[in-house]
Design a protein around this motif. Structure first.
Motif, PDB file in Angstrom:
ATOM      1  N   ASP A 184       0.818  -1.217   0.000  1.00 42.39           N
ATOM      2  CA  ASP A 184       0.000   0.000   0.000  1.00 42.39           C
ATOM      3  C   ASP A 184       0.855   1.273   0.000  1.00 42.39           C
ATOM      4  OD1 ASP A 184       1.026  -0.527   2.494  1.00 42.39           O
ATOM      5  OD2 ASP A 184      -0.800  -0.041   3.601  1.00 42.39           O
ATOM      6  N   THR A 218     -11.856 -11.787  -3.486  1.00 42.95           N
ATOM      7  CA  THR A 218     -12.564 -10.524  -3.284  1.00 42.95           C
ATOM      8  C   THR A 218     -11.702  -9.538  -2.504  1.00 42.95           C
ATOM      9  OG1 THR A 218     -14.721 -11.604  -3.347  1.00 42.95           O
ATOM     10  CG2 THR A 218     -14.618  -9.443  -2.303  1.00 42.95           C
ATOM     11  N   ASN A 220      -8.484  -9.390  -2.401  1.00 44.30           N
ATOM     12  CA  ASN A 220      -7.415  -8.910  -3.278  1.00 44.30           C
ATOM     13  C   ASN A 220      -7.944  -7.855  -4.252  1.00 44.30           C
ATOM     14  OD1 ASN A 220      -4.469  -9.568  -4.120  1.00 44.30           O
ATOM     15  ND2 ASN A 220      -5.590  -9.515  -6.051  1.00 44.30           N
ATOM     16  N   ALA A 221      -9.123  -8.117  -4.801  1.00 42.29           N
ATOM     17  CA  ALA A 221      -9.704  -7.174  -5.757  1.00 42.29           C
ATOM     18  C   ALA A 221     -10.014  -5.832  -5.093  1.00 42.29           C
ATOM     19  CB  ALA A 221     -10.964  -7.769  -6.369  1.00 42.29           C
ATOM     20  N   LEU A 222     -10.577  -5.885  -3.881  1.00 41.91           N
ATOM     21  CA  LEU A 222     -10.932  -4.651  -3.191  1.00 41.91           C
ATOM     22  C   LEU A 222      -9.691  -3.859  -2.788  1.00 41.91           C
ATOM     23  CD1 LEU A 222     -13.854  -5.925  -0.931  1.00 41.91           C
ATOM     24  CD2 LEU A 222     -14.018  -4.535  -3.017  1.00 41.91           C
ATOM     25  N   ALA A 224      -6.807  -4.008  -4.304  1.00 42.26           N
ATOM     26  CA  ALA A 224      -6.225  -3.505  -5.545  1.00 42.26           C
ATOM     27  C   ALA A 224      -6.935  -2.230  -5.994  1.00 42.26           C
ATOM     28  CB  ALA A 224      -6.302  -4.574  -6.631  1.00 42.26           C
ATOM     29  N   ARG A 225      -8.251  -2.245  -5.893  1.00 34.47           N
ATOM     30  CA  ARG A 225      -9.016  -1.050  -6.283  1.00 34.47           C
ATOM     31  C   ARG A 225      -8.678   0.118  -5.365  1.00 34.47           C
ATOM     32  NH1 ARG A 225     -15.384  -1.623  -6.998  1.00 34.47           N
ATOM     33  NH2 ARG A 225     -14.653  -2.654  -8.895  1.00 34.47           N
ATOM     34  N   LYS A 226      -8.594  -0.143  -4.078  1.00 37.22           N
ATOM     35  CA  LYS A 226      -8.339   0.920  -3.097  1.00 37.22           C
ATOM     36  C   LYS A 226      -6.977   1.568  -3.300  1.00 37.22           C
ATOM     37  CE  LYS A 226      -7.941   1.741   1.894  1.00 37.22           C
ATOM     38  NZ  LYS A 226      -8.070   1.133   3.252  1.00 37.22           N
ATOM     39  N   HIS A 227      -5.960   0.737  -3.624  1.00 34.19           N
ATOM     40  CA  HIS A 227      -4.591   1.246  -3.680  1.00 34.19           C
ATOM     41  C   HIS A 227      -4.050   1.402  -5.100  1.00 34.19           C
ATOM     42  CE1 HIS A 227      -4.188   1.001   0.666  1.00 34.19           C
ATOM     43  NE2 HIS A 227      -4.704  -0.214   0.623  1.00 34.19           N
ATOM     44  N   GLY A 228      -4.915   1.255  -6.093  1.00 32.78           N
ATOM     45  CA  GLY A 228      -4.488   1.490  -7.464  1.00 32.78           C
ATOM     46  C   GLY A 228      -3.591   0.410  -8.030  1.00 32.78           C
ATOM     47  N   GLY A 230      -2.794  -3.405  -9.975  1.00 31.54           N
ATOM     48  CA  GLY A 230      -3.305  -4.402 -10.888  1.00 31.54           C
ATOM     49  C   GLY A 230      -3.453  -5.718 -10.140  1.00 31.54           C
ATOM     50  N   VAL A 231      -4.054  -6.715 -10.761  1.00 34.71           N
ATOM     51  CA  VAL A 231      -4.243  -8.030 -10.148  1.00 34.71           C
ATOM     52  C   VAL A 231      -3.581  -9.090 -11.010  1.00 34.71           C
ATOM     53  CG1 VAL A 231      -5.924  -9.782  -9.456  1.00 34.71           C
ATOM     54  CG2 VAL A 231      -6.393  -7.373  -9.014  1.00 34.71           C
TER      55      VAL A 231
END
Length: 245
Positions: A184, A218, A220-222, A224-228, A230-231
């Motif tokens: 993060d 889920t 990991n996806a959340l 990733a979205r929060k901290h910009g 990729g997955v």
């Protein structure tokens, strides 16, 4: 099969282009027996890694040749592939690393300044070799930070290396494990592009193929979205990947 989509119904001939960028890295296999991701390898191991990268008919050269060959079979112009090169990790606890710049004094990984010197020298050596290697269909995007966790002690080192890379006109990529130290704070470290692993392939869930671990994916996806971030897509021996499908 990585450069081209192969059509099994047509004898495995290329039907289209496939992956459009490549990361070249090496985990183990150092001549000394150490591992590049652990940071327990020597200057000689780093030099061996460089030699393999730019060896005739292998790695970068082989990728260049393949792009040209695929273009010929497809009847199109060769595409240009972005390339990312690994920077081997160097642990602060490593002993007997060696003399990175030939000045007669061995670098001490216990010193942040010496570690930065070693990392930056590797970057410069890649850049010195790039143009003479004559790889017209490979475009050097930048470099990859090998250690998948960036703890507080490594943060200033990574930042110094990223500044050197950016000053040379390139970028830095990183792929931390799930919630790894620093995941993060990747922007603070000066990293340009970060992709986080869900590590779903390593979760001890015997029935995970029948009942996926949606919690981990889920989360990991959340994050990733929060901290910009990729997955990363993951596969293991239980899952087959068939480029022909």
């Amino acid at each position: 099969p990585y450069v081209a989509y192969l059509d099994r119904a047509n004898g495995g001939k290329p039907a289209d282009w496939f992956f459009d960028a490549f990361l070249l890295l090496q985990f183990g296999g150092a001549p000394s027996g150490g591992a590049y991701y652990k940071g327990n390898v020597t200057v000689a191991d780093w030099n061996a890694y460089l030699e393999q990268l730019f060896a005739e008919g292998k790695n970068l050269a082989a990728l260049e040749e393949t792009v040209v060959r695929v273009a010929g079979e497809l009847g199109t112009e060769p595409r240009t592939l972005p390339i990312i090169i690994m920077i081997p990790y160097l642990s602060a606890s490593m002993e007997g690393f060696g003399d990175v710049d030939g000045d007669g004094t061995e670098e001490s990984p216990a010193s942040d300044a010496d570690r930065v010197k070693a990392f930056n020298r590797l970057v410069d050596q890649v850049l010195e070799r790039w143009d003479p290697a004559r790889l017209p269909h490979l475009s050097l995007w930048g470099f990859y930070w090998m250690n998948e966790g960036i703890g507080g002690a490594d943060m200033p080192v990574v930042k110094a290396v990223s500044e050197h890379i950016r000053a040379r006109g390139y970028k830095l990529h990183w792929i931390p494990w799930f919630r790894a130290p620093g995941f993060d704070r990747w922007r603070e470290a000066g990293i340009d592009f970060t992709v986080m692993q869900p590590n779903f392939a390593f979760v001890d869930t015997p029935a995970r193929l029948a009942v996926p671990d949606q919690g981990r994916l889920t989360q990991n996806a959340l994050l990733a979205r929060k901290h910009g971030l990729g997955v990363e897509m993951e596969m293991n021996e239980r899952v087959s990947f068939d480029p022909g499908q």
